[in-house]
Structures are given as C-alpha cells and as structure tokens.
Design a protein around this motif. Structure first.
Motif, PDB file in Angstrom:
ATOM      1  N   LYS A  85       0.789  -1.235   0.000  1.00 19.54           N
ATOM      2  CA  LYS A  85       0.000   0.000   0.000  1.00 19.54           C
ATOM      3  C   LYS A  85       0.818   1.281   0.000  1.00 19.54           C
ATOM      4  O   LYS A  85       1.871   1.355   0.648  1.00 19.54           O
ATOM      5  N   TYR A  86       0.225   2.285  -0.665  1.00 19.54           N
ATOM      6  CA  TYR A  86       0.670   3.684  -0.591  1.00 19.54           C
ATOM      7  C   TYR A  86      -0.200   4.363   0.451  1.00 19.54           C
ATOM      8  O   TYR A  86      -1.419   4.373   0.335  1.00 19.54           O
ATOM      9  N   TRP A  87       0.405   4.913   1.479  1.00 13.33           N
ATOM     10  CA  TRP A  87      -0.362   5.683   2.482  1.00 13.33           C
ATOM     11  C   TRP A  87       0.596   6.683   3.101  1.00 13.33           C
ATOM     12  O   TRP A  87       1.542   6.295   3.766  1.00 13.33           O
TER      13      TRP A  87
ATOM     14  N   LYS B 190       2.400  10.923   2.441  1.00 13.61           N
ATOM     15  CA  LYS B 190       3.106  11.671   1.389  1.00 13.61           C
ATOM     16  C   LYS B 190       4.379  12.306   1.928  1.00 13.61           C
ATOM     17  O   LYS B 190       4.379  12.835   3.037  1.00 13.61           O
TER      18      LYS B 190
ATOM     19  N   SER C 230     -10.291   7.031  -9.688  1.00 18.69           N
ATOM     20  CA  SER C 230      -9.269   8.059  -9.928  1.00 18.69           C
ATOM     21  C   SER C 230      -8.002   7.432 -10.508  1.00 18.69           C
ATOM     22  O   SER C 230      -7.277   8.084 -11.255  1.00 18.69           O
TER      23      SER C 230
ATOM     24  N   GLY D 289      -2.188  13.922 -10.308  1.00 21.02           N
ATOM     25  CA  GLY D 289      -3.646  13.934 -10.171  1.00 21.02           C
ATOM     26  C   GLY D 289      -4.107  13.059  -9.024  1.00 21.02           C
ATOM     27  O   GLY D 289      -4.931  13.453  -8.198  1.00 21.02           O
ATOM     28  N   SER D 290      -3.551  11.868  -8.954  1.00 24.04           N
ATOM     29  CA  SER D 290      -3.900  10.902  -7.915  1.00 24.04           C
ATOM     30  C   SER D 290      -2.768   9.884  -7.863  1.00 24.04           C
ATOM     31  O   SER D 290      -2.405   9.317  -8.893  1.00 24.04           O
ATOM     32  N   GLY D 291      -2.241   9.659  -6.675  1.00 21.15           N
ATOM     33  CA  GLY D 291      -1.049   8.823  -6.567  1.00 21.15           C
ATOM     34  C   GLY D 291      -1.196   7.467  -7.235  1.00 21.15           C
ATOM     35  O   GLY D 291      -0.343   7.047  -8.032  1.00 21.15           O
ATOM     36  N   SER D 292      -2.301   6.796  -6.951  1.00 25.17           N
ATOM     37  CA  SER D 292      -2.475   5.441  -7.475  1.00 25.17           C
ATOM     38  C   SER D 292      -2.563   5.415  -9.003  1.00 25.17           C
ATOM     39  O   SER D 292      -2.324   4.374  -9.620  1.00 25.17           O
TER      40      SER D 292
ATOM     41  N   ARG E 211       0.265   4.104 -11.334  1.00 24.56           N
ATOM     42  CA  ARG E 211       0.422   2.658 -11.590  1.00 24.56           C
ATOM     43  C   ARG E 211      -0.512   2.158 -12.683  1.00 24.56           C
ATOM     44  O   ARG E 211      -0.267   1.098 -13.271  1.00 24.56           O
TER      45      ARG E 211
ATOM     46  N   ARG F  70      -7.458  10.915   0.498  1.00 27.21           N
ATOM     47  CA  ARG F  70      -6.478  11.988   0.681  1.00 27.21           C
ATOM     48  C   ARG F  70      -6.570  12.559   2.097  1.00 27.21           C
ATOM     49  O   ARG F  70      -5.551  12.741   2.762  1.00 27.21           O
TER      50      ARG F  70
ATOM     51  N   MET G  61      -5.373   9.960   4.652  1.00 22.14           N
ATOM     52  CA  MET G  61      -3.915   9.818   4.573  1.00 22.14           C
ATOM     53  C   MET G  61      -3.213  10.958   5.321  1.00 22.14           C
ATOM     54  O   MET G  61      -2.326  10.734   6.139  1.00 22.14           O
TER      55      MET G  61
ATOM     56  N   MET H   9      -1.201  -0.772   7.328  1.00 24.48           N
ATOM     57  CA  MET H   9      -1.757   0.517   6.895  1.00 24.48           C
ATOM     58  C   MET H   9      -3.001   0.851   7.725  1.00 24.48           C
ATOM     59  O   MET H   9      -3.148   1.970   8.223  1.00 24.48           O
TER      60      MET H   9
ATOM     61  N   ALA I 117      -9.354   2.319   1.202  1.00 27.09           N
ATOM     62  CA  ALA I 117     -10.025   3.344   2.010  1.00 27.09           C
ATOM     63  C   ALA I 117     -11.538   3.165   1.955  1.00 27.09           C
ATOM     64  O   ALA I 117     -12.280   4.054   1.546  1.00 27.09           O
TER      65      ALA I 117
HETATM   66  C1  2P0 Z   1      -3.122   2.568  -2.784  1.00 24.76           C
HETATM   67  N1  2P0 Z   1      -4.844   4.031  -1.749  1.00 24.76           N
HETATM   68  O1  2P0 Z   1      -1.914   2.257  -2.749  1.00 24.76           O
HETATM   69  C2  2P0 Z   1      -3.680   3.229  -1.522  1.00 24.76           C
HETATM   70  C3  2P0 Z   1      -4.094   2.214  -0.505  1.00 24.76           C
HETATM   71  C4  2P0 Z   1      -5.918   3.724  -0.849  1.00 24.76           C
HETATM   72  C5  2P0 Z   1      -5.358   2.754   0.110  1.00 24.76           C
HETATM   73  O2  2P0 Z   1      -3.863   5.256  -3.344  1.00 24.76           O
HETATM   74  O3  2P0 Z   1      -4.070  11.631  -2.436  1.00 24.76           O
HETATM   75  O4  2P0 Z   1      -6.509   8.509  -4.659  1.00 24.76           O
HETATM   76  O5  2P0 Z   1      -4.874  11.277  -4.789  1.00 24.76           O
HETATM   77  O6  2P0 Z   1      -2.600  10.490  -4.098  1.00 24.76           O
HETATM   78  O7  2P0 Z   1      -4.155   7.551  -4.859  1.00 24.76           O
HETATM   79  C6  2P0 Z   1      -5.976   5.971  -2.746  1.00 24.76           C
HETATM   80  O8  2P0 Z   1      -5.512   7.273  -2.720  1.00 24.76           O
HETATM   81  O9  2P0 Z   1      -4.647   9.382  -3.181  1.00 24.76           O
HETATM   82  C7  2P0 Z   1      -4.823   5.068  -2.631  1.00 24.76           C
HETATM   83  P1  2P0 Z   1      -4.017  10.757  -3.656  1.00 24.76           P
HETATM   84  P2  2P0 Z   1      -5.210   8.171  -4.012  1.00 24.76           P
HETATM   85  O10 2P0 Z   1      -3.864   2.290  -3.753  1.00 24.76           O
END
Ligand code: 2P0
Length: 321
Positions: A16-18, A20, A101, A132-135, A138, A188, A191, A238, A279
């Motif tokens: 997971k990404y959580w 910044k 997103s 725009g959005s971290g995920s 990928r 967001r 996080m 996470m 989330a």
């Molecule tokens: C992920 N999530 O790695 C993590 C795990 C949710 C839980 O990435 O702030 O819309 O736009 O970069 O990417 C969901 O958050 O957040 C997310 P921002 P994002 O998939």
C-alpha cells in the motif's frame, strides 16, 4: 481541434501507498505495488483547444474540485496550454469498490499527451498521472506494477513501471462489496490525517519498503502463499496506522471482518487466497483462477455482491472511428 481518446483500467495495491513526503507534488512516503484489473475501465477524451475548460464526468459536469484537479494535470503538459474539453466515463459503478481516480488520471494523461501532440515517455506520463492521484501512476501499466517513492525533491524519479505483464500469472481479484455508499473519509484526507496524528506513522514508513522485495519475489515465483503474507501484512499495517490516528480513521465494517474470516477459513482448507482492503469497507481477495469460483461462492454468502476481475493490460489510445 486535436482530439484523442484513451482507456485505462483501475488497479488495487498489494503493497500500500499511504502518506506523502510532499503534498504539493503528491510524492509518496513509501513505495507501492499493484495489480491492474480488467474488465473495468475508464475512457477519457481530451479536446485540445476548446472554447473553455470543461469537464464532463460520467455524463454530468465535473464539480469545481474535480475540475481543478483535472485541469491542473493538463497544465503540466503546457502552462500556456489552450483550453480543453475533457469527457470521461467509467464503465463500472462508482460503488464498485475500486478507485476510479486511478484509471481516470491514467487515461487523462495518455489522451492529453496525444491531443497536445507531445511525445512523452511512459515514465513522464506516470509522473503526470501521479500529480492527479497517486495510485494513477500505476494504472498506465498492465499487470503488476511498482511505484517508486523516489528521492528527488522535484519528484521526477517517483513513477511506476511494470514488474510483470498481465499474462504472467492467471489470477483473479474478487471484490466483495459491503457498502455501496460514498466514502465517509476520502483517501487523501484520511492519509493526511494519519500522517499528522498517528504515533504509528513513523513505523509504517520505515517498515513498508521491506514488503516490496518479498512481494516481487513471490510474484516472479507465482507463489500465492508468500504473496498473501505480504499483502495482508501491508493492508493490516496501513489500517492499524490509521486506526491509531486521533480521531481514528476506521474504514472497516462488520462485513469486512467476516470476509477476512472467510479467507482464513478457505486457506485452512488448503485453498490459497489472501485479502486486502483500501479506504473503504470492501474486501478484495486474490486467488488463482482455478479456485476463483469456490472463493466467490463463499464470499457471496457474506457480501452484498462480488465482482470477479482479472489482470488487465496497460492504458492505451483508442483509434478514432
Ligand atoms: C493505494 N490508496 O496504494 C492506496 C491504498 C488507498 C489505500 O492510493 O491523495 O486517490 O490522490 O494520491 O491515490 C488511494 O488514494 O490518493 C490510494 P491521492 P489516491 O492504492
């Protein structure tokens, strides 16, 4: 007017990404790893040189906040750009438990570059999508993708890349839906709040990078048991981190715990499978294709509904006509 259309699939993170390391540039505190999933997709058309900036999202005008995020990403292509019309459509319900997103910004940057007549590398596009959005960084890639946290202050080394293609491993991701309503706390906000108030946050940031080598080795070896250990550990750490925030961020519902118990029970009966959560209360279960139906049937007893997804390909342009 130059126009281009692109299509991208959403992805689910296994590591997971959580958190910044830079909010303005949307740089992650930790690396992450995901699986891009078909057949769900977002299709986005960018018309470069419209009379005004205009966003249409699933057939309705975008809100001010949605529009701000979308046009800020197009500004990255050219700060003096002409105005643009963006029409984006998800072919999956917003309540499907998947982040639209991720596919949305991936499709946006691919169509945006083409409409602007710019030849960009996929790494550059991943950097733009990340803003725009971290995920979304990928979702430009098919199959299994890693997103590097990077070290540079300008974030140009924080992009994703493919680890293994969609056809590397015949798996399914079952998405068990427990609550079709909108999120109570956005990713967001959740996080940022976790980062500001959870005493466990430093431990999350220092431990999460160690999951990547183990996950990649398991993917390479097509070892679901080993991958399952890493993905459940990542999700639990996470969520533990956010549950320790003040006030806590708790996305789990009772159904989420039932689904986790279903997974553990199936595993004890010799069926390799593993869960992850994002989330929201929905539970995503990774399983090899041959066991997908058995697992789906068990999850269907406890969930409102279950979507069956499979590894998807990279974001791609759609030829006109
Ligand atoms: C992920 N999530 O790695 C993590 C795990 C949710 C839980 O990435 O702030 O819309 O736009 O970069 O990417 C969901 O958050 O957040 C997310 P921002 P994002 O998939």
């Amino acid at each position: 007017m130059p126009t281009a259309t692109a299509i991208a699939h959403p992805n689910i993170a296994l590591c997971k990404y959580w958190g910044k390391r830079d909010r303005a540039l949307n740089l992650p505190a930790v690396p992450s790893l995901s699986l891009t999933l078909a057949p769900f997709s977002t299709t986005t058309t960018v018309e470069w040189g419209a009379s005004r900036d205009e966003l249409m999202l699933n057939g309705r005008p975008g809100t001010a906040e949605e529009s701000r995020k979308v046009f800020a990403v197009l500004d990255l292509f050219d700060s003096w750009r002409p105005r643009a019309r963006v029409v984006t459509q998800n072919d999956f319900p917003t309540a499907a438990g998947l982040a639209s997103s991720s596919s949305g910004f991936a499709a946006l940057v691919l169509a945006g570059a083409k409409a602007a007549g710019q030849a960009r590398t996929v790494e550059e596009l991943s950097v733009f999508a990340r803003r725009g959005s971290g995920s979304a960084s990928r979702s430009l890639f098919g199959g299994w993708a890693e997103w590097r946290a990077g070290e540079r202050g300008d974030g140009l080394d924080s992009y994703a890349f493919e680890i293994a293609a969609a056809n590397h491993w015949d798996v399914r991701m079952l998405v068990a839906i427990f609550d079709a309503g909108p999120k109570e706390v956005s990713s967001r906000d959740g996080m940022n709040h976790t980062q500001e108030t959870s005493p466990f946050y430093p431990a999350w940031v220092s431990s999460a990078p160690h999951d990547l080598p183990a996950a990649k080795a398991a993917i390479r070896a097509r070892d679901l048991e080993a991958l399952g250990k890493v993905m459940e550990r990542s999700a639990l750490r996470m969520h533990a981190c956010m549950m320790a925030a003040d006030p806590p961020v708790i996305y789990w519902k009772s159904g989420s715990v039932w689904a986790q118990e279903v997974v553990r029970s199936l595993r004890s009966k010799g069926i390799p499978c593993a869960w992850t959560m994002d989330a929201g209360p929905n539970v995503k279960v990774l399983v090899e294709a041959e066991h997908a139906e058995v697992v789906r049937a068990k999850l269907a007893v406890v969930a409102e509904r279950v979507h069956v997804l499979e590894p998807g390909g990279p974001a791609r342009l759609v030829e006109p006509g």
